[in-house]
Design a protein around this motif. Structure first.
Motif, mmCIF file in Angstrom:
data_model
loop_
_atom_site.group_PDB
_atom_site.id
_atom_site.type_symbol
_atom_site.label_atom_id
_atom_site.label_comp_id
_atom_site.label_asym_id
_atom_site.label_seq_id
_atom_site.Cartn_x
_atom_site.Cartn_y
_atom_site.Cartn_z
ATOM 1 N N ILE A 518 -10.548 -10.101 9.235
ATOM 2 C CA ILE A 518 -10.829 -11.487 8.888
ATOM 3 C C ILE A 518 -10.773 -11.654 7.377
ATOM 4 C CG2 ILE A 518 -12.531 -13.346 9.040
ATOM 5 C CD1 ILE A 518 -13.613 -12.011 11.561
ATOM 6 N N SER A 519 -9.880 -12.533 6.922
ATOM 7 C CA SER A 519 -9.734 -12.857 5.497
ATOM 8 C C SER A 519 -9.434 -11.612 4.673
ATOM 9 C CB SER A 519 -10.999 -13.541 4.959
ATOM 10 O OG SER A 519 -11.166 -14.797 5.549
ATOM 11 N N GLY A 520 -8.629 -10.732 5.210
ATOM 12 C CA GLY A 520 -8.201 -9.559 4.451
ATOM 13 C C GLY A 520 -6.797 -9.765 3.923
ATOM 14 N N GLY A 521 -5.973 -8.768 4.041
ATOM 15 C CA GLY A 521 -4.589 -8.854 3.602
ATOM 16 C C GLY A 521 -3.842 -7.624 4.069
ATOM 17 N N LEU A 522 -2.602 -7.817 4.463
ATOM 18 C CA LEU A 522 -1.778 -6.698 4.909
ATOM 19 C C LEU A 522 -0.936 -6.127 3.785
ATOM 20 C CD1 LEU A 522 -0.575 -8.118 8.358
ATOM 21 C CD2 LEU A 522 -2.470 -6.548 7.908
ATOM 22 N N ASP A 523 -0.667 -6.908 2.751
ATOM 23 C CA ASP A 523 0.093 -6.431 1.593
ATOM 24 C C ASP A 523 -0.573 -6.976 0.338
ATOM 25 O OD1 ASP A 523 1.846 -5.521 -0.277
ATOM 26 O OD2 ASP A 523 3.638 -6.417 0.597
ATOM 27 N N MET A 524 -1.480 -6.188 -0.224
ATOM 28 C CA MET A 524 -2.263 -6.645 -1.364
ATOM 29 C C MET A 524 -1.465 -6.669 -2.657
ATOM 30 S SD MET A 524 -4.942 -7.581 -0.001
ATOM 31 C CE MET A 524 -5.795 -8.038 -1.502
ATOM 32 N N ARG A 525 -0.248 -6.166 -2.651
ATOM 33 C CA ARG A 525 0.600 -6.314 -3.836
ATOM 34 C C ARG A 525 0.886 -7.779 -4.118
ATOM 35 N NH1 ARG A 525 5.341 -2.475 -1.822
ATOM 36 N NH2 ARG A 525 4.849 -3.734 0.025
#
Length: 729
Positions: A518-525
């Motif tokens: 929840i509200s994360g990210g799969l590609d933080m670049r």
């Protein structure tokens, strides 16, 4: 140093002491969990996740760049006895230098300025139109000949009118240029309001100038003050207008301005020289935050929706998942007067309050670095049924978020609300909070015996904790003669990033049965050019992290490991991204920030999309290419990515691809994307009184997803038995 004695002497925080006797099933679960209540070796052999590398990237291996050359201590320093954990005086942090302390104190103004700008953006939709209406009313009164009622002769009233005009122009400029407001309402509304407020403010500025010049009854000092006020007001108005136009023209990232400037010969030559200098700087600067350009106004190009594959299990989950808990809009209960991602993020954390939750704390050891991980388990003490009826079908394993207010309160709110919701269903809910995957909790106030403080690429702790809990579930289910409960991972913000990375890296060896990020990210670049988050939200987050974690507990670790320049830079950072550079990257010897974010992200092994590094792969997906999706295609369990496209902290681009459906169908098709147009960051407020409902929608989505997984598994088992019966006949 006697490690065992140091660990055994640590005090357990009051929030994790249980004050009431446990129910029989809870006690049985703890018995089968067979984990100690003190950080001592339990005698249980914990399987290390060796199939994805030693310790699951516990520390960076073999750097390809010269990261060691910039660090005074090599990795050998990790074999030295670690310094004590605890706060350190501000003067000692700066080597007893008052000058350096003053320089650091000056940087603390960034969170204050960010908060002021954020408050303006939060209420721009209310302040802007209201101020314009007041100014229009005043103009109508003046045109009607009511000069006396205009209040221009009153210095206080004149100052109030000036402030009102400044707020009108500033608020309308926000509505005209801010990406979240443009995403909600488009350009037309903000443009009309900005033009109206600009005309009114410039007329008012000219009026005050004429009044100051034509004032003959006032003494010289009063006339001079009137002139100064009028000049200051005019400068502020024209400054706002000029700044707004520059921001508007740079909405495309500055390409239009650059093309226009290239047509001017002199400027074109200077631009060429600047471009050459910039290229040279990029070759020598390993900090992408200083070389990646701002994309301008950043509107999502992905459509909100519920993306899933034709995988039979996933389709069954979608069928059992109620639409009400996967559709966020006003007709479905969303708070109607919270109109953008900033409000949907900030307001719930300002108004929501929860009661303190009681925990039972147990420990498990990570075999890679011998650190003891604290697992805090919340049992619903109010349920007192017999264990056969009290046993649940689902167990949540929660990874905490990285957020502004009390992180403990947020996690507890999730626990309280889900316990209340499941209590009526005669089910018990166990919630496990993970340790070092929780930087904002300060590693759960546990004592460290080594140097391995938090970094977001570490997934070993997740696996160790999950396998320990899973083992207890299997043993208890075997004794009770029931099916093994589902172990579901629920991650928020930073916890969601780590959980996603673990699910992708572990593949078929994943110890969880399902997971929702929840509200994360799969590609933080993709966060590298999210300048809005760095300017508005991250300074406040950075301030809290730096004070509570980096300086309040582990300052001596960082001071020993980093150079003097790196440590002082860490003290003065104003964004999470810069903190990652100065603390996480340098301390753990990652190559650079791109390397760290690549290892931290579930999709970090792919070429980044959206022209992040000016590549020619803008949103193009060729799913037929072997290995295109990278490790994210290894997901072997039902995995939901829940993200709002108006998230002001974690940008929509961190979804990792413009091809949402292609991502859902990658690998075995176990990924579900639930993308909502609105919701903010860990927000999704509902009802006319968000305080009353808390984080209900988000909690319901996580709960109903896991229950849908249980129902889908049951359906598949029934179909399998039916086929077996047919074959037997």
């Amino acid at each position: 140093m006697d490690v065992n004695r140091a660990l055994s002497q640590q005090a357990m925080p009051p929030s994790v002491k249980n004050h009431r006797p446990l129910a029989s099933s809870a006690q049985s679960f703890l018995t089968h969990l067979n984990l100690p209540h003190h950080p001592t070796h339990s005698g249980i052999d914990i399987e290390e996740l060796s199939f994805v590398g030693p310790g699951v990237f516990e520390l960076p291996r073999g750097n390809s760049k010269n990261s060691h050359s910039s660090t005074p201590h090599s990795n050998a320093s990790f074999h030295e006895p670690p310094p004590p954990i605890g706060p350190i005086s501000l003067l000692e942090l700066h080597d007893d230098s008052y000058v350096e302390l003053a320089r650091t104190a000056c940087t603390m103004t960034a969170p204050t300025l960010a908060m002021m700008e954020l408050w303006l953006r939060l209420f721009a939709l209310l302040v802007g139109p209201l101020c314009v209406v007041c100014l229009v009313t005043r103009e109508i009164a003046r045109l009607g000949g009511d000069h006396a009622s205009g209040g221009d002769r009153s210095v206080r009233r004149a100052d109030a009118i000036m402030i009102m005009a400044i707020l009108a122009v500033a608020s309308s400029a926000v509505l005209f240029t801010d990406s979240l407001y443009v995403y909600e309402y488009g350009r037309s509304f903000g443009c009309c309001l900005f033009v109206a407020s600009s005309v009114l403010a410039t007329r008012l500025a000219r009026e005050f100038q004429q009044a100051a010049d034509g004032s003959v009854r006032c003494d010289k000092n009063h006339k001079r003050r009137m002139k100064q006020r009028a000049n200051c007001f005019s400068a502020l108005v024209w400054g706002l207008l000029f700044t707004t136009m520059i921001v508007f023209l740079r909405s495309d990232g500055g390409h239009m301005i650059n093309l226009a400037l290239e047509k001017v010969p002199t400027i074109s030559i200077l631009s060429g020289v600047a471009s050459t200098a910039t290229t040279a700087m990029k070759r020598h600067d390993n900090n992408p935050l200083t070389v990646i350009s701002d994309p301008g106004i950043d509107l999502p190009t992905i459509e909100p929706g519920f993306y899933h594959s034709s995988n039979p299990l996933i389709q069954s989950i979608a069928k059992h998942w109620p639409e009400s808990s996967r559709s966020y809009n006003v007709s479905n209960g969303a708070t109607p007067y919270l109109v953008n991602g900033d409000q949907r993020t900030g307001i719930p954390f300002l108004v929501n309050k929860v009661e303190e939750q009681e925990y039972v704390r147990v420990y498990v050891q990570n075999p890679f670095d011998k650190e003891y991980l604290a697992l805090d388990i919340a049992f619903p003490f109010q349920i007192t049924r017999e264990k056969g009826k009290e046993w649940t079908k689902t167990i949540y394993k929660i990874h905490d978020p990285l957020y502004i207010t009390s992180i403990n309160q947020f996690i507890l709110s999730y626990m309280d609300s889900t316990v209340d919701l499941t209590k009526n269903m005669s089910k018990t809910l166990y919630l496990v909070v993970d340790p070092r995957a929780a930087p904002s909790l300060g590693m759960m106030d546990t004592t460290m015996i080594g140097w391995n403080v938090f970094h977001g690429a570490r997934t070993g702790d997740v696996d160790i904790a999950a396998r320990a809990v899973k083992r207890g579930l299997v043993e208890m289910a075997r004794e009770m003669g029931v099916r093994t409960p589902i172990l579901a991972g629920v991650g928020y913000s930073m916890g969601a990033i780590i959980l996603s990375n673990y699910v992708a890296r572990s593949g078929s060896h994943c110890a969880l049965d399902s997971a929702i990020a929840i509200s994360g990210g799969l590609d933080m670049r993709q966060q590298l050019n999210f300048k809005r988050s760095m300017r508005l939200w991250q300074p406040m987050l950075t301030f809290g992290l730096r004070e509570d974690i980096l300086l309040g507990k582990y300052a001596r670790h960082y001071k020993h490991r980093l150079t003097k320049e790196q440590f002082r830079s860490m003290l003065r950072v104003t964004s999470i991204s810069h903190l990652d550079v100065e603390a996480i990257v340098n301390y753990n010897s990652f190559d650079d920030l791109v390397h760290y974010y690549s290892e931290m992200s579930a999709m970090g092994d792919r070429d980044p999309e959206f022209q992040l590094f000016d590549d020619k792969n803008e949103g193009t997906c060729n799913t037929d290419k072997d290995g295109f999706w990278g490790r994210i295609a290894n997901v072997s369990i039902p995995f939901v990515v829940l993200q709002a496209l108006d998230d002001p902290l974690v940008g929509w681009r961190t979804i990792g691809t413009a091809n949402a459906q292609g991502l859902a169908e990658s690998g075995s098709g176990n990924i579900i994307l639930l993308l909502t147009k609105a919701g903010g960051h860990v927000g999704w407020p509902v009802g006319t009184n968000p305080k009353k409902e808390g984080w209900k929608w988000m909690n319901d989505a996580a709960r109903d997803f896991v229950l849908a997984v249980a129902a889908a598994n049951q359906d598949l088992c029934m179909k399998k038995r039916s086929k077996e019966n047919i074959v037997d006949r």
